[in-house]
Write an enzyme that holds these catalytic residues in place. Structure first.
Site, PDB file in Angstrom:
ATOM      1  N   LYS A 256      15.069 -18.224 -21.912  1.00 58.30           N
ATOM      2  CA  LYS A 256      13.792 -18.849 -21.547  1.00 58.30           C
ATOM      3  C   LYS A 256      13.854 -20.358 -21.726  1.00 58.30           C
ATOM      4  O   LYS A 256      13.522 -21.134 -20.820  1.00 58.30           O
ATOM      5  CB  LYS A 256      12.662 -18.283 -22.412  1.00 58.30           C
ATOM      6  CG  LYS A 256      11.330 -19.012 -22.267  1.00 58.30           C
ATOM      7  CD  LYS A 256      10.279 -18.439 -23.184  1.00 58.30           C
ATOM      8  CE  LYS A 256      10.227 -19.142 -24.520  1.00 58.30           C
ATOM      9  NZ  LYS A 256       9.250 -20.244 -24.578  1.00 58.30           N
ATOM     10  N   ASN A 257      14.287 -20.805 -22.920  1.00 60.84           N
ATOM     11  CA  ASN A 257      14.265 -22.238 -23.211  1.00 60.84           C
ATOM     12  C   ASN A 257      15.262 -23.019 -22.369  1.00 60.84           C
ATOM     13  O   ASN A 257      15.059 -24.203 -22.104  1.00 60.84           O
ATOM     14  CB  ASN A 257      14.517 -22.474 -24.705  1.00 60.84           C
ATOM     15  CG  ASN A 257      13.346 -22.025 -25.558  1.00 60.84           C
ATOM     16  OD1 ASN A 257      12.220 -21.918 -25.069  1.00 60.84           O
ATOM     17  ND2 ASN A 257      13.594 -21.742 -26.825  1.00 60.84           N
TER      18      ASN A 257
ATOM     19  N   CYS B 208       2.551 -22.606 -28.184  1.00 61.40           N
ATOM     20  CA  CYS B 208       2.192 -21.868 -29.392  1.00 61.40           C
ATOM     21  C   CYS B 208       1.644 -22.811 -30.458  1.00 61.40           C
ATOM     22  O   CYS B 208       2.106 -23.950 -30.596  1.00 61.40           O
ATOM     23  CB  CYS B 208       3.422 -21.140 -29.946  1.00 61.40           C
ATOM     24  SG  CYS B 208       3.861 -19.654 -29.038  1.00 61.40           S
TER      25      CYS B 208
ATOM     26  N   ARG C 147       4.188 -30.920 -33.192  1.00 60.69           N
ATOM     27  CA  ARG C 147       5.255 -31.152 -32.206  1.00 60.69           C
ATOM     28  C   ARG C 147       4.888 -32.316 -31.263  1.00 60.69           C
ATOM     29  O   ARG C 147       4.738 -32.151 -30.058  1.00 60.69           O
ATOM     30  CB  ARG C 147       5.528 -29.881 -31.389  1.00 60.69           C
ATOM     31  CG  ARG C 147       5.929 -28.722 -32.273  1.00 60.69           C
ATOM     32  CD  ARG C 147       6.603 -27.631 -31.513  1.00 60.69           C
ATOM     33  NE  ARG C 147       5.691 -26.869 -30.710  1.00 60.69           N
ATOM     34  CZ  ARG C 147       6.054 -25.801 -29.985  1.00 60.69           C
ATOM     35  NH1 ARG C 147       7.301 -25.419 -29.973  1.00 60.69           N
ATOM     36  NH2 ARG C 147       5.179 -25.137 -29.270  1.00 60.69           N
TER      37      ARG C 147
ATOM     38  N   MET D  67       4.792 -35.987 -29.064  1.00 62.20           N
ATOM     39  CA  MET D  67       5.632 -36.502 -27.983  1.00 62.20           C
ATOM     40  C   MET D  67       6.293 -37.827 -28.336  1.00 62.20           C
ATOM     41  O   MET D  67       6.958 -38.429 -27.491  1.00 62.20           O
ATOM     42  CB  MET D  67       4.771 -36.684 -26.729  1.00 62.20           C
ATOM     43  CG  MET D  67       4.419 -35.400 -26.010  1.00 62.20           C
ATOM     44  SD  MET D  67       5.838 -34.671 -25.173  1.00 62.20           S
ATOM     45  CE  MET D  67       6.116 -35.871 -23.869  1.00 62.20           C
TER      46      MET D  67
ATOM     47  N   LEU E 149       8.887 -38.813 -29.993  1.00 65.25           N
ATOM     48  CA  LEU E 149      10.341 -38.942 -29.841  1.00 65.25           C
ATOM     49  C   LEU E 149      10.733 -39.054 -28.372  1.00 65.25           C
ATOM     50  O   LEU E 149      11.673 -39.780 -28.021  1.00 65.25           O
ATOM     51  CB  LEU E 149      11.059 -37.758 -30.492  1.00 65.25           C
ATOM     52  CG  LEU E 149      10.858 -37.631 -32.005  1.00 65.25           C
ATOM     53  CD1 LEU E 149      11.446 -36.325 -32.511  1.00 65.25           C
ATOM     54  CD2 LEU E 149      11.503 -38.806 -32.728  1.00 65.25           C
TER      55      LEU E 149
ATOM     56  N   ASP F  59      13.260 -20.108 -34.402  1.00 68.49           N
ATOM     57  CA  ASP F  59      12.701 -19.069 -33.543  1.00 68.49           C
ATOM     58  C   ASP F  59      13.113 -17.654 -33.955  1.00 68.49           C
ATOM     59  O   ASP F  59      12.688 -16.679 -33.330  1.00 68.49           O
ATOM     60  CB  ASP F  59      13.104 -19.313 -32.077  1.00 68.49           C
ATOM     61  CG  ASP F  59      12.220 -20.361 -31.410  1.00 68.49           C
ATOM     62  OD1 ASP F  59      11.195 -20.739 -32.002  1.00 68.49           O
ATOM     63  OD2 ASP F  59      12.560 -20.798 -30.306  1.00 68.49           O
TER      64      ASP F  59
ATOM     65  N   ARG G  81       5.430 -14.397 -22.748  1.00 69.44           N
ATOM     66  CA  ARG G  81       5.970 -15.735 -22.539  1.00 69.44           C
ATOM     67  C   ARG G  81       7.468 -15.781 -22.832  1.00 69.44           C
ATOM     68  O   ARG G  81       8.151 -16.685 -22.349  1.00 69.44           O
ATOM     69  CB  ARG G  81       5.243 -16.755 -23.420  1.00 69.44           C
ATOM     70  CG  ARG G  81       3.771 -16.962 -23.054  1.00 69.44           C
ATOM     71  CD  ARG G  81       3.133 -18.075 -23.872  1.00 69.44           C
ATOM     72  NE  ARG G  81       3.982 -19.251 -23.861  1.00 69.44           N
ATOM     73  CZ  ARG G  81       4.429 -19.871 -24.954  1.00 69.44           C
ATOM     74  NH1 ARG G  81       4.094 -19.430 -26.155  1.00 69.44           N
ATOM     75  NH2 ARG G  81       5.197 -20.923 -24.858  1.00 69.44           N
TER      76      ARG G  81
END
Length: 422
Positions: free
Chosen positions: A22-23, A118, A123, A125, A127, A308, A400
């Site tokens: 997926k990633n 999620c 997390r 932005m 960076l 994960d 997902r």
């Protein structure tokens, strides 16, 4: 809203095919924005996140066709009509921010909403923004959107990231492929999904070296061309299903699995008393004898233990002999599955970013609620190893990241069914 009913049913035996990552796929899809020529991805996973990225690319004017039951994605960005990624799509999935670098590199401008996904931490932005600004971009946050421009085009630079962010590494590498001159990205993330992206970009004509290490060098080119690329195996789905026989007993072969994708995870399983071996077709997993032993886990960027797989590993430790300590160093708010496991009889204490798990002999089935993607599958695994029935609600998260989860687990003997919501 759908739920999943799981009944503890003893050992598992058979084979589970592992899908494309997926990633990786969500990173590869925006790469089509870098070229006017077609990009075709094979071994694509059939997930709701892929549909969301498809909708986002189509909203920009890209053509995306799903072929061979969704396992092939044929894309073309020869005639884009927009460089704005709208909030209504981006809010559904954090990976939507990966259109920022490609749009900026090819068109010199982009407007991208701050992303969703999620609820496992901020997390931010920053960076991504710092890296693109190092390449000469001018970026401003207005009304929840990042407004980026590079009137004279992006220019190569040396940039060291404060943290080895996967998404920021991917965004910066894609942007740098069309920048003038050489970009050296230091403290880059090393995940297999980044290596897979670079392999695809190289097929498109990019000049990149150092992927899989902490320093990636990109020599900008004038244009990229089309390519066909096979998406790498999903190491998180692989690790998740490796835990199924570890928790329930039996022996399961994961088709398409590779030890190199899950080495640090396999080391922990071995220490816990789970045997993992490579076969001609993938990885075979079986519990050695009796209960597994408690092991400590610290999540780290690749090649360390994956964040994960932390929730799924916690489910295994709930029935291990002894006490384990799981430390989450990647995301805050990533122990929301712990109270749900406690409802099933687990003994877990959470203090900040650390969870202490004292194993019990057997979990007991209970109604539980999924809080995010990985938490949802950890509760399913726990239910498979528990006594009685477990109902996992809010499983829309599951769609997902895991394709055909009920079918795959049924295929090795699990007693599991999806209950349609009213």
């Amino acid at each position: 809203m759908d739920s999943i009913l799981v009944t503890g049913n003893g050992p598992l035996n058979g084979q589970i095919p592992i899908a494309g990552a997926k990633n990786a796929c969500l990173t590869l899809m925006p790469a089509t924005l870098l070229s006017e020529e077609p990009l075709t991805l094979t071994n694509a996973p059939r997930l709701s996140d892929i549909k969301t990225m498809t909708a986002l690319l189509q909203s920009l004017g890209a053509e995306v066709s799903s072929l061979q039951d969704g396992q092939v994605l044929a894309m073309s960005s020869h005639d884009l009509t927009s460089q704005t990624a709208d909030y209504e799509i981006v809010r559904k999935m954090r990976a939507s921010n990966l259109v920022l670098g490609p749009l900026l590199a090819r068109f010199g401008q982009a407007v991208v909403s701050l992303p969703g996904g999620c609820a496992i931490g901020a997390r931010p932005m920053d960076l991504h923004v710092e890296g693109l600004e190092a390449l000469g971009a001018e970026i401003e946050l207005k009304d929840g959107y990042l407004h980026a421009k590079a009137p004279g085009g992006l220019k190569g630079a040396v940039h060291e990231m404060r943290f080895a962010s996967v998404g920021a590494t991917e965004n910066i590498v894609m942007a740098a492929t069309l920048a003038k001159g050489t970009t050296v990205l230091k403290n880059a993330a090393r995940e297999p999904e980044i290596v897979d992206l670079v392999e695809c970009l190289r097929k498109m004509g990019a000049q990149i070296s150092g992927e899989g290490t902490s320093t990636v060098e990109i020599q900008g080119v004038d244009r990229l061309h089309g390519a066909t690329h096979q998406v790498v195996t999903d190491r998180i789905e692989l690790g998740t299903y490796m835990l199924a026989p570890a928790m329930c007993g039996g022996e399961v072969e994961l088709l398409g699995g590779r030890m190199s994708l899950v080495e640090s995870f396999a080391v922990k399983l071995d220490a816990a008393g789970v045997h993992v071996e490579e076969t001609r077709h993938g990885l075979k997993v079986a519990r050695k004898n009796g209960r597994v032993s408690a092991v400590d886990v610290v999540t780290e960027p690749f090649p360390g233990f994956p964040t994960d797989l932390q929730a799924q590993m916690m489910a295994l430790m709930c029935t291990a002999e002894g006490t384990s300590v799981l430390e989450e160093r990647i995301f805050e708010n990533r122990f929301m599955h712990a109270p749900e496991l406690v409802r099933m009889g687990a003994n877990i204490e959470v203090h900040g970013g650390t969870a202490t798990v004292t194993g019990v002999e057997r979990l007991k089935g209970a109604p539980v609620m999924a809080t995010d993607l990985r938490a949802s599958v950890s509760l399913i695994l726990a239910g498979m190893a528990a006594e009685g029935e477990t109902t996992v609600s809010r499983v829309y998260h599951l769609d997902r990241g895991y394709e055909h989860v009920v079918r795959k687990l049924e295929g090795v003997g699990a007693k599991i069914e999806r209950i349609k919501g009213q």
